[in-house]
Each structure stands twice: as C-alpha cells, then as structure tokens.
Design a protein around this motif. Structure first.
Motif: not given
Length: 350
Positions: A80-99
């Motif tokens: 929606a933002l960039f017309d590119d679904p790959n324009a994402v940096e994934y950040r793996p987070l544990t439950p304790a880290e996410r908020f």
C-alpha cells in the motif's frame, strides 16, 4: 446604559488580547503532528515486528526468508505504501520485546500474533487495529499421558511462555478449577516446545492455532493431541503505539481493505480488470478509480489495488498460509466474512 458600556470595556480589551495571544497556539495545534507514517515513507521501507518461529504465521526458513499469515499483512502494508510488498525489514521479536520495540521506534508496527486486551490498550499504551484472526487458548498433551481435561493436571506441569496472556489465562483457569499445577516458563517459543517434547512438562499451552502450527514440526506429530478445551478469547491483530492517529489510520484501513476485497470478490487475479471495467460506485471508490480516499489518508489513491495485486484479499492470504492445502488446514470458523456467518467486517470505504 453608558455606565455599563464603560464598565465592560476593559474586560473586552483583555479578552481581545487573550484571543490574539492564543491565536498562534491554535494555529500550531491545527498543524498535522509528526507521524510514524512520515518516518516510514522517508525511510522507504517498513519495519515490521514479527514472530520468527511459528510456521504458518511468522517463520524464518533456512534460506533467510520470512513467510506466514502475519508476514503477508506486513507485505500488504508495504504494498500500500510503496507498491512493493518486499519493501519490508522484518524484526523478529519475543513477547517480552514486542511492546518496547514499538515504544522505542525499533519497529513501526507489530503483526505478531498479539492478543488485544484492555490493559495493553490502556496502561501499556498500545493501539490495536482490526482483528485479523479470532483465536482461543488451547492445551496440547502427549496422547499416551492419559490427560483428557484440565482437571487432570493436578500435581503436573505445563510449559508456557512468560509475558503472555497465555500464562495469565492458564493461571486463571487452573485457579477456577482448584488445580495445583506447576508452570514451567520460557521467554521464547522454541525452548517452550523443546522442553515439552523432551518431557520436562506434561502439557504445553498457547493459542490453538499456535499448537496446530507447532505440532506439524514435532518429531512425531501423531503422538500429541490438542484437548477439547478453549481457555480464552484471543483476538489477534496489528498493533501500533498509542497516540499516532495518522499511522494508525493507515494500518487500520489497509487491514480492512483485505476484508473488503474478499467481500467484493476482488482477487489478485481480477483486480486490474475490475479497476478498468467496473461501474459500481462502491468498487470504484474502493479501488481509487474515483474519489480521494487514499490521498486523504496520506497514501496513494490506488492503495487497495496495490495490496490486492501483490498480496491478495483476506481469503487468499488465509488459504495460502493456513487453508486446506497447507499442513495446518485450519477451518475459517469465526474468521469468515460477516456475510457468511463470521466476524470479519469492514466499515464502508466512503
């Protein structure tokens, strides 16, 4: 009469001066506040907080690729933002880290099987978008254990992730039943399920969808059963930090767009043709052919076309990750459209 005019004159002058003094402040208040939306657009990519160890939802394979139901919603937002679904940096987070990751700006949004609760929405300072999956907490045990219900855990142990609603729900349910059990807690899902498989606890609990997912990667899936019990309501969906209305609007309406596309029967295969040919005013507004709904939100007017073309509607996302042709084969259940007896409902795109 004249006496009254003279007596109010100083007050009128004072009010006029006060109004003049406040005018710049009011003008300043009317300016749009800085938003995470501006940060993401300027950066040119989305930073999405995800799970990395839950097949079907958020999973990092050996080649370093992320996939899953939640991951596809990250891709939808980037599309929606960039017309590119790959324009994402994934950040793996544990439950304790996410908020904390959201509060510090380490991540822009969570699509990480996170339950919407009142305390998270108020005291923790989060804002939850539309629920993308209605789930419930379950319990898995070894088939040979003889355990058939929660009351059978008297004097036994349960592996559970700490810092989750799962841990709290488990305690509540055992308390209601007066069951004296031993929780064995871990920060992350991998050690939680590894401990269960090693026999360090008699059962393991998380959302039912998570149990179904994790069972598929166990050494002998048929040796394990999920009890016929639902311990809680677990509405899962996107999360952003509270107080940023412009960014929240984008996350919210991108999610709704996947629901609405399914309701309109618009898929990744037919969206461009429908955008060219449809004379339905509701569909034309939804796809940005007329009106300015996208621009009013701060994104391209054809943001829904971008999402559907690159990622698909809700049904396509569901079937690709959780549907009958996957190892999970999860029935849609409550996650059907409202028109089909489910709970998925989008407000009008008007």
């Amino acid at each position: 009469m004249n006496v009254r005019v003279r007596s109010f004159a100083p007050l009128a002058v004072a009010l006029a001066l006060l109004a003049a003094a406040c005018a710049p402040q009011r003008a300043q208040e009317q300016q749009p506040a800085a938003s995470r939306l501006d940060t993401v657009l300027q950066r040119g990519r989305l930073i999405c907080g995800v799970n990395r160890a839950l097949p079907g939802w958020g999973f990092l394979d050996e080649a370093g690729n992320y996939s899953g139901f939640d991951v596809d919603f990250c891709r939808a937002l980037a599309a929606a933002l960039f017309d590119d679904p790959n324009a994402v940096e994934y950040r793996p987070l544990t439950p304790a880290e996410r908020f904390t990751a959201l509060q510090t700006g380490e991540a822009d949004v969570l699509f990480r099987n996170t339950t919407w609760t009142m305390s998270r929405d108020t005291t923790v300072g989060m804002t939850f978008g539309p629920t993308t999956f209605y789930d419930g907490q379950g319990m898995m045990v070894r088939r040979a254990s003889g355990i058939r219900r929660l009351e059978d855990f008297q004097g036994r142990s349960v592996c559970v992730q700490t810092g989750t609603t799962t841990e709290l729900n488990l305690a509540d349910q055992m308390r209601k039943r007066n069951v004296n059990y031993q929780p064995v807690v871990f920060d992350e899902p991998d050690p939680t399920f590894a401990a269960y498989e090693e026999g360090r606890c008699d059962g393991v609990t998380t959302d039912i969808s998570g149990l179904v997912s994790r069972r598929t990667v166990m050494r002998n899936p048929a040796d394990h059963v999920i009890l016929d019990v639902v311990m809680s309501k677990e509405p899962l969906g996107p999360v952003v930090v509270q107080g940023d209305v412009r960014w929240f609007n984008v996350v919210k309406w991108v999610t709704f767009a996947t629901f609405q596309a399914e309701e309109f029967g618009i898929t990744s295969q037919n969206v461009e043709r429908i955008a060219r040919e449809s004379q339905d005013p509701d569909i034309r507004r939804f796809l940005g052919v007329e009106g300015d709904l996208g621009q009013g939100m701060g994104v391209a007017n054809d943001f829904a076309v971008r999402i559907i073309k690159h990622v698909g509607n809700y049904a396509e996302i569901y079937d690709r990750n959780l549907g009958p042709n996957t190892p999970f084969n999860l029935p849609r259940g409550l996650n059907r459209l409202w028109t089909e007896g489910g709970l998925l409902y989008s407000p009008p795109f008007r």
